[in-house]
Design a protein around this motif. Sequence first.
Motif, PDB file in Angstrom:
ATOM      1  N   LEU A  12       0.846  -1.189   0.000  1.00 30.02           N
ATOM      2  CA  LEU A  12       0.000   0.000   0.000  1.00 30.02           C
ATOM      3  C   LEU A  12       0.881   1.237   0.000  1.00 30.02           C
ATOM      4  N   THR A  13       0.473   2.249  -0.747  1.00 28.87           N
ATOM      5  CA  THR A  13       1.159   3.530  -0.692  1.00 28.87           C
ATOM      6  C   THR A  13       0.883   4.172   0.667  1.00 28.87           C
ATOM      7  N   PRO A  14       1.702   5.152   1.088  1.00 25.84           N
ATOM      8  CA  PRO A  14       1.401   5.860   2.342  1.00 25.84           C
ATOM      9  C   PRO A  14       0.005   6.474   2.339  1.00 25.84           C
ATOM     10  N   PHE A  15      -0.415   7.007   1.197  1.00 24.32           N
ATOM     11  CA  PHE A  15      -1.769   7.566   1.092  1.00 24.32           C
ATOM     12  C   PHE A  15      -2.805   6.486   1.361  1.00 24.32           C
ATOM     13  N   ALA A  16      -2.650   5.328   0.718  1.00 28.11           N
ATOM     14  CA  ALA A  16      -3.598   4.234   0.903  1.00 28.11           C
ATOM     15  C   ALA A  16      -3.607   3.749   2.344  1.00 28.11           C
ATOM     16  N   GLU A  17      -2.432   3.630   2.950  1.00 29.38           N
ATOM     17  CA  GLU A  17      -2.348   3.186   4.341  1.00 29.38           C
ATOM     18  C   GLU A  17      -3.079   4.151   5.271  1.00 29.38           C
ATOM     19  N   ASP A  18      -2.889   5.452   5.042  1.00 29.01           N
ATOM     20  CA  ASP A  18      -3.528   6.437   5.910  1.00 29.01           C
ATOM     21  C   ASP A  18      -5.032   6.487   5.693  1.00 29.01           C
ATOM     22  N   VAL A  19      -5.476   6.298   4.448  1.00 29.07           N
ATOM     23  CA  VAL A  19      -6.916   6.244   4.181  1.00 29.07           C
ATOM     24  C   VAL A  19      -7.527   5.033   4.877  1.00 29.07           C
ATOM     25  N   LEU A  20      -6.873   3.881   4.783  1.00 23.38           N
ATOM     26  CA  LEU A  20      -7.368   2.672   5.437  1.00 23.38           C
ATOM     27  C   LEU A  20      -7.474   2.869   6.942  1.00 23.38           C
ATOM     28  N   SER A  21      -6.424   3.410   7.532  1.00 20.57           N
ATOM     29  CA  SER A  21      -6.425   3.645   8.973  1.00 20.57           C
ATOM     30  C   SER A  21      -7.485   4.673   9.367  1.00 20.57           C
ATOM     31  N   GLY A  22      -7.558   5.771   8.607  1.00 19.81           N
ATOM     32  CA  GLY A  22      -8.463   6.864   8.948  1.00 19.81           C
ATOM     33  C   GLY A  22      -9.924   6.505   8.808  1.00 19.81           C
ATOM     34  N   LEU A  23     -10.285   5.789   7.746  1.00 21.53           N
ATOM     35  CA  LEU A  23     -11.684   5.445   7.516  1.00 21.53           C
ATOM     36  C   LEU A  23     -12.114   4.213   8.302  1.00 21.53           C
ATOM     37  N   SER A  24     -11.153   3.475   8.858  1.00 19.26           N
ATOM     38  CA  SER A  24     -11.476   2.324   9.703  1.00 19.26           C
ATOM     39  C   SER A  24     -11.660   2.715  11.163  1.00 19.26           C
ATOM     40  N   ALA A  25     -11.244   3.933  11.518  1.00 25.12           N
ATOM     41  CA  ALA A  25     -11.326   4.380  12.905  1.00 25.12           C
ATOM     42  C   ALA A  25     -12.774   4.639  13.304  1.00 25.12           C
ATOM     43  N   GLU A  26     -13.018   4.597  14.614  1.00 24.05           N
ATOM     44  CA  GLU A  26     -14.370   4.878  15.116  1.00 24.05           C
ATOM     45  C   GLU A  26     -14.804   6.271  14.711  1.00 24.05           C
ATOM     46  N   GLN A  27     -13.908   7.252  14.842  1.00 21.00           N
ATOM     47  CA  GLN A  27     -14.125   8.602  14.306  1.00 21.00           C
ATOM     48  C   GLN A  27     -13.338   8.711  13.012  1.00 21.00           C
ATOM     49  N   LYS A  28     -14.028   8.643  11.877  1.00 21.48           N
ATOM     50  CA  LYS A  28     -13.346   8.642  10.589  1.00 21.48           C
ATOM     51  C   LYS A  28     -12.569   9.944  10.395  1.00 21.48           C
ATOM     52  N   THR A  29     -11.372   9.807   9.816  1.00 29.97           N
ATOM     53  CA  THR A  29     -10.461  10.934   9.648  1.00 29.97           C
ATOM     54  C   THR A  29      -9.689  10.778   8.344  1.00 29.97           C
ATOM     55  N   LEU A  30      -9.443  11.901   7.677  1.00 26.36           N
ATOM     56  CA  LEU A  30      -8.535  11.949   6.531  1.00 26.36           C
ATOM     57  C   LEU A  30      -7.527  13.045   6.811  1.00 26.36           C
ATOM     58  N   SER A  31      -6.245  12.735   6.694  1.00 30.43           N
ATOM     59  CA  SER A  31      -5.197  13.694   7.027  1.00 30.43           C
ATOM     60  C   SER A  31      -5.217  14.881   6.067  1.00 30.43           C
ATOM     61  N   SER A  32      -5.105  16.077   6.635  1.00 29.31           N
ATOM     62  CA  SER A  32      -5.135  17.293   5.814  1.00 29.31           C
ATOM     63  C   SER A  32      -3.913  17.400   4.898  1.00 29.31           C
ATOM     64  N   ILE A 280     -16.464  12.855   8.633  1.00 26.56           N
ATOM     65  CA  ILE A 280     -15.061  12.531   8.372  1.00 26.56           C
ATOM     66  C   ILE A 280     -14.264  13.791   8.700  1.00 26.56           C
ATOM     67  N   ARG A 281     -13.475  13.740   9.746  1.00 25.75           N
ATOM     68  CA  ARG A 281     -12.634  14.892  10.068  1.00 25.75           C
ATOM     69  C   ARG A 281     -11.569  15.073   8.988  1.00 25.75           C
ATOM     70  N   THR A 282     -11.402  16.314   8.543  1.00 21.26           N
ATOM     71  CA  THR A 282     -10.414  16.581   7.500  1.00 21.26           C
ATOM     72  C   THR A 282      -9.325  17.560   7.929  1.00 21.26           C
ATOM     73  N   GLU A 283      -9.655  18.521   8.792  1.00 21.75           N
ATOM     74  CA  GLU A 283      -8.629  19.516   9.103  1.00 21.75           C
ATOM     75  C   GLU A 283      -8.862  20.147  10.464  1.00 21.75           C
ATOM     76  N   LEU A 284      -7.760  20.355  11.155  1.00 19.27           N
ATOM     77  CA  LEU A 284      -7.710  21.209  12.344  1.00 19.27           C
ATOM     78  C   LEU A 284      -6.900  22.439  11.976  1.00 19.27           C
ATOM     79  N   SER A 285      -7.392  23.626  12.355  1.00 15.76           N
ATOM     80  CA  SER A 285      -6.638  24.862  12.177  1.00 15.76           C
ATOM     81  C   SER A 285      -6.656  25.616  13.502  1.00 15.76           C
ATOM     82  N   LYS A 286      -5.615  25.417  14.274  1.00 17.23           N
ATOM     83  CA  LYS A 286      -5.520  25.991  15.616  1.00 17.23           C
ATOM     84  C   LYS A 286      -5.087  27.454  15.558  1.00 17.23           C
TER      85      LYS A 286
END
Length: 323
Positions: A12-32, A280-286
């Motif tokens: 898996l590419t890093p993008f694919a790995e992060d999508v798999l991890s993020g969308l499999s989580a209880e709170q779905k997330t995609l890295s910004s 699906i959380r996509t971004e935090l801007s603190k």
Amino acid sequence: MSTLRLSLPTILTPFAEDVLSGLSAEQKTLSSKYFYDDEGSRIFQEIMQLPEYYLTRAEMEIMTSQPAAIAAALPYREPFNIIELGAGDGLKTKELLKFLVQKAVDFTYMPIDISGEAMQQLEKKLAESLPDLDVRPLIGDYFKVLSALNSEGRPNLYLFMGGNIGNYEKEGAIELLRMLEGIMQPNGRLLTGFDLRKNPRVISQAYDDAQGTTRSFNMNLLTRMNRELDADFVLEQFDFYSFYNPYNGEVRSMLVSLEEQQVSIKALDATFHFRENELIRTELSKKYTLDEITGLAAESGFLVEKNFFDSQHFFTDSLWAKA
């Protein structure tokens, strides 16, 4: 179950790995960080031109009006490198580069960005406007690029502009900053941008513009997964939402599933279930206070040397040294 895995792909590419991890989580997330493929980088150029998006103008004012003060605050009298993390179009940094070139300062500019197209355009623009500038673009995730970088023994000024540090949860920000502190020479410096707390309405409008450009920026994540991972997201079945909490300074952006649905991603050999109104959380801007900036520096092994502000005190570029 929100995820059904049929079999395990071999690589898996890093993008694919992060999508798999993020969308499999209880709170779905995609890295910004995955906003910035070539199309995402193009959309972000549009965002920076929006009347509501004050950040670019505020930092541009700092870079345009105070390059001499920034240069004077640097300790270098020998050749050095300017290494910019997530350089993008380099528009703001160009003002500082221009000043240093005009003063015949001996330095090399090493912009890092995940978008190859953005780096090609930046290199071309700088070759036209600053032909005497030594530019060495680096393409990739800056964590990986920095770990493999040979700076030839020169001291480095690291630039992390645009308030990008605010995209990290506190633990992630400290991890990144400590990584920089760990590879930085004793006379190295970090100049990093922080968006400051201000009227909540100003901040809220900057992240949910009337033109819908920020919405397109977020929705491009779905388009990218469709294209690169052979997913079947139906864009019309998702919406964008953003809100600002003035008590903790956090803007949270997300995509919303408008109905209960299944999404297949062939590259992952997986199907993901979305409930109606699931996020699906996509971004935090603190957004920071000056005390929070000082505290973050201390926790990361740095000392704040000087803060450079725009005229409205909307934004600061903060110069840090190793503590």
